[in-house]
Scaffold this motif. Structure first.
Motif, short mmCIF file in Angstrom:
data_model
loop_
_atom_site.label_atom_id
_atom_site.label_comp_id
_atom_site.label_asym_id
_atom_site.label_seq_id
_atom_site.Cartn_x
_atom_site.Cartn_y
_atom_site.Cartn_z
N GLN A 172 0.83 -1.20 0.00
CA GLN A 172 0.00 0.00 0.00
C GLN A 172 0.86 1.26 0.00
O GLN A 172 0.55 2.24 -0.69
N LEU A 173 1.94 1.25 0.76
CA LEU A 173 2.85 2.40 0.79
C LEU A 173 3.48 2.63 -0.58
O LEU A 173 3.57 3.75 -1.06
N GLU A 174 3.90 1.55 -1.24
CA GLU A 174 4.48 1.66 -2.56
C GLU A 174 3.46 2.22 -3.57
O GLU A 174 3.80 3.06 -4.41
N GLU A 175 2.22 1.78 -3.49
CA GLU A 175 1.16 2.31 -4.36
C GLU A 175 0.97 3.81 -4.13
O GLU A 175 0.82 4.57 -5.08
N MET A 176 0.96 4.24 -2.86
CA MET A 176 0.79 5.66 -2.55
C MET A 176 1.97 6.47 -3.08
O MET A 176 1.78 7.57 -3.63
N GLU A 177 3.18 5.95 -2.96
CA GLU A 177 4.34 6.66 -3.48
C GLU A 177 4.27 6.79 -4.99
O GLU A 177 4.57 7.84 -5.55
N ASN A 178 3.84 5.72 -5.68
CA ASN A 178 3.71 5.78 -7.13
C ASN A 178 2.64 6.77 -7.56
O ASN A 178 2.78 7.45 -8.57
N ASP A 179 1.56 6.85 -6.78
CA ASP A 179 0.50 7.81 -7.10
C ASP A 179 1.00 9.25 -7.01
O ASP A 179 0.51 10.12 -7.71
N LEU A 180 1.96 9.51 -6.15
CA LEU A 180 2.47 10.87 -5.95
C LEU A 180 3.75 11.15 -6.72
O LEU A 180 4.26 12.26 -6.66
N ARG A 181 4.29 10.17 -7.44
CA ARG A 181 5.53 10.38 -8.16
C ARG A 181 5.28 11.36 -9.31
O ARG A 181 4.45 11.13 -10.18
N LEU A 182 5.97 12.47 -9.25
CA LEU A 182 5.81 13.52 -10.25
C LEU A 182 7.11 13.66 -11.02
O LEU A 182 8.19 13.64 -10.43
N TYR A 183 7.02 13.81 -12.31
CA TYR A 183 8.20 13.86 -13.14
C TYR A 183 8.72 15.28 -13.26
O TYR A 183 7.96 16.23 -13.31
N PRO A 184 10.04 15.43 -13.31
CA PRO A 184 10.63 16.77 -13.37
C PRO A 184 10.40 17.43 -14.73
O PRO A 184 10.14 16.76 -15.73
N ILE A 185 10.52 18.74 -14.73
CA ILE A 185 10.39 19.51 -15.96
C ILE A 185 11.59 19.24 -16.86
O ILE A 185 12.71 19.03 -16.37
N GLU A 186 11.36 19.22 -18.15
CA GLU A 186 12.43 19.03 -19.11
C GLU A 186 13.33 20.27 -19.10
O GLU A 186 12.84 21.41 -19.09
N GLU A 187 14.63 20.05 -19.07
CA GLU A 187 15.57 21.16 -19.04
C GLU A 187 15.36 22.07 -20.25
O GLU A 187 15.24 21.61 -21.38
N GLY A 188 15.28 23.36 -20.01
CA GLY A 188 15.13 24.34 -21.07
C GLY A 188 13.69 24.70 -21.40
O GLY A 188 13.45 25.68 -22.10
#
Length: 122
Positions: free
Chosen positions: A12-28
């Motif tokens: 359940q903790l892993e699922e919650m972490e995946n739900d909140l994983r946000l990808y960084p902005i592309e450089e530039g």
């Protein structure tokens, strides 16, 4: 006494972490947006590329855009289908565009449908 299943809790903790994983902005990307709103001329292909890179960022931030991004002289605005945006996602968007001083969210109703407008300004 309640018995806890450690494996289930970890899952359940892993699922919650995946739900909140946000990808960084592309450089530039931020600089390219600023150049464009400051009047840099873009070919159709360059504008298409900018739009796709921005849309990829929104998708990675778990935001689904309803309409095209609107650019104006001191910022840009995008519309999302969510009725509620988690504050952590808004904070991620804000931190991803540090050169933009303000992030504002408003609700709009168009043809009976509610959308959220997220605006970033310099």
């Amino acid at each position: 006494m309640v018995e806890l299943d450690r494996e289930e809790l970890y899952r359940q903790l892993e699922e919650m972490e995946n739900d909140l994983r946000l990808y960084p902005i592309e450089e530039g990307l931020e600089d390219d947006i600023i150049d464009y709103i400051n009047g840099k001329e873009l070919s159709d292909n360059e504008k298409w590329d900018l739009e796709n890179r921005l849309e990829d960022f929104f998708y990675g931030a778990k935001l689904k855009c309803r309409k095209p991004t609107y650019y104006f002289t001191d910022g840009f605005e995008f519309y999302v289908t969510e009725i509620y945006i988690d504050f952590r996602i808004l904070e991620h968007v804000r931190k991803s565009f540090p050169k933009f001083n303000q992030l504002s969210v408003s609700s709009e109703i168009e043809q009976g449908f509610s959308t959220l407008s997220v605006k970033l300004t310099l």
